[in-house]
Design an enzyme around this catalytic site. Sequence first.
Site, PDB file in Angstrom:
ATOM      1  N   ASN A   1       0.865  -1.189   0.000  1.00  0.00           N
ATOM      2  CA  ASN A   1       0.000   0.000   0.000  1.00  0.00           C
ATOM      3  C   ASN A   1       0.904   1.242   0.000  1.00  0.00           C
ATOM      4  OD1 ASN A   1      -2.345   1.789   1.893  1.00  0.00           O
ATOM      5  ND2 ASN A   1      -2.690   1.025  -0.145  1.00  0.00           N
TER       6      ASN A   1
ATOM      7  N   HIS B   1       7.278   5.619   1.150  1.00  0.00           N
ATOM      8  CA  HIS B   1       8.001   4.403   0.752  1.00  0.00           C
ATOM      9  C   HIS B   1       8.911   4.692  -0.453  1.00  0.00           C
ATOM     10  CE1 HIS B   1       4.257   2.521   2.565  1.00  0.00           C
ATOM     11  NE2 HIS B   1       5.216   1.911   3.226  1.00  0.00           N
TER      12      HIS B   1
ATOM     13  N   ASP C   1       8.189   5.643  12.050  1.00  0.00           N
ATOM     14  CA  ASP C   1       8.071   4.533  13.013  1.00  0.00           C
ATOM     15  C   ASP C   1       9.336   4.550  13.877  1.00  0.00           C
ATOM     16  OD1 ASP C   1       5.549   3.371  12.085  1.00  0.00           O
ATOM     17  OD2 ASP C   1       6.661   3.019  10.245  1.00  0.00           O
TER      18      ASP C   1
HETATM   19  O1  PAF Z   1       7.160  -0.703   8.741  1.00  0.00           O
HETATM   20  C1  PAF Z   1       6.662  -1.682   8.132  1.00  0.00           C
HETATM   21  O2  PAF Z   1       6.105  -1.540   7.057  1.00  0.00           O
HETATM   22  C2  PAF Z   1       6.762  -3.062   8.755  1.00  0.00           C
HETATM   23  O3  PAF Z   1       6.668  -3.000  10.142  1.00  0.00           O
HETATM   24  C3  PAF Z   1       8.025  -3.832   8.328  1.00  0.00           C
HETATM   25  C4  PAF Z   1       9.304  -3.157   8.805  1.00  0.00           C
HETATM   26  C5  PAF Z   1       8.064  -3.976   6.822  1.00  0.00           C
HETATM   27  C6  PAF Z   1       7.995  -5.246   8.943  1.00  0.00           C
HETATM   28  O4  PAF Z   1       6.878  -5.956   8.559  1.00  0.00           O
END
Ligand code: PAF
Length: 282
Positions: free
Chosen positions: A32, A37, A152
């Site tokens: 998504n 990203h 995060d």
């Molecule tokens: O941040 C995320 O998208 C997830 O926690 C990760 C690091 C891909 C692990 O599933």
Amino acid sequence: MKTETTIAGLRAAIRAARKAGKSIAFVPTMGNLHAGHITLVAHARRQADMVIASIFVNPTQFGANEDFDKYPRTLTADSAMLAEAHCDLLFSPEAREMYPDGRSQPTQVLVSGITETLCGASRPGHFTGVATVVSKLFNIVQPDMAFFGEKDYQQLAVIRQMAQDLCFPVEVVGVPTVRADDGLALSSRNGFLSPDERKTAPQLYQTLCSLRQAIQGGQRDYQALSGAARLHLGKCGFEPDYVEILRQDLSPAGVDDNRLVILVAARLGSTRLIDNLAFDLP
Ligand code: PAF
């Protein structure tokens, strides 16, 4: 861009790249994808010869009452975005490829201490799920470096600790949070917000900025500041989980500490949002 869905297929592609002397940067995601990203991929692209991204909605990091089932799966659109960002290889395994023994496989990676507070307190087991799947992915991909969003913040701290303690030869790189024009940190969960909630959501970042301003202005009663921020968020329509002012290593902050981070988690309707702001005092 090539896509591999099996560990064996991915390893064969990686072996060929290593044989050709290529360095590898890795961007693990749950799909998504959004501009945040793609910024990770852009950083990775600048640092290595080959960029590998993974898309895997990891069941072990979701609690029983969390949004695993409704987490958006948008593989076709995600693949197109990754290809456009010049990602070389996408690894998108099924759950049984990653967890052949089921999600409660006997081996789990527990990072104690920092996983017990903040999001770890309200999401028990979440960071063990994250550390376990990231360890598996690091072992499968064996990258030189891996890129994670600073949004995060606690997750990044957990992964750094895990990589250090388990001697992974991987440089863990944090990439600054990407925000919408109104300050809201980009997140796959923003898509769950109703139009009204979306209008309220930037208050989270505004609250962080106001707290930073107060601290920069000399206020040091962190408990009082956090309490006032929680009240303010409540009035805006959030149900705050925590507002914490800590040292950047996530230990408690004293009045003389000058490398600080403010972290917030709050529910808006049924959507849990997190954000943070790290800054240094002169
Ligand atoms: O941040 C995320 O998208 C997830 O926690 C990760 C690091 C891909 C692990 O599933």
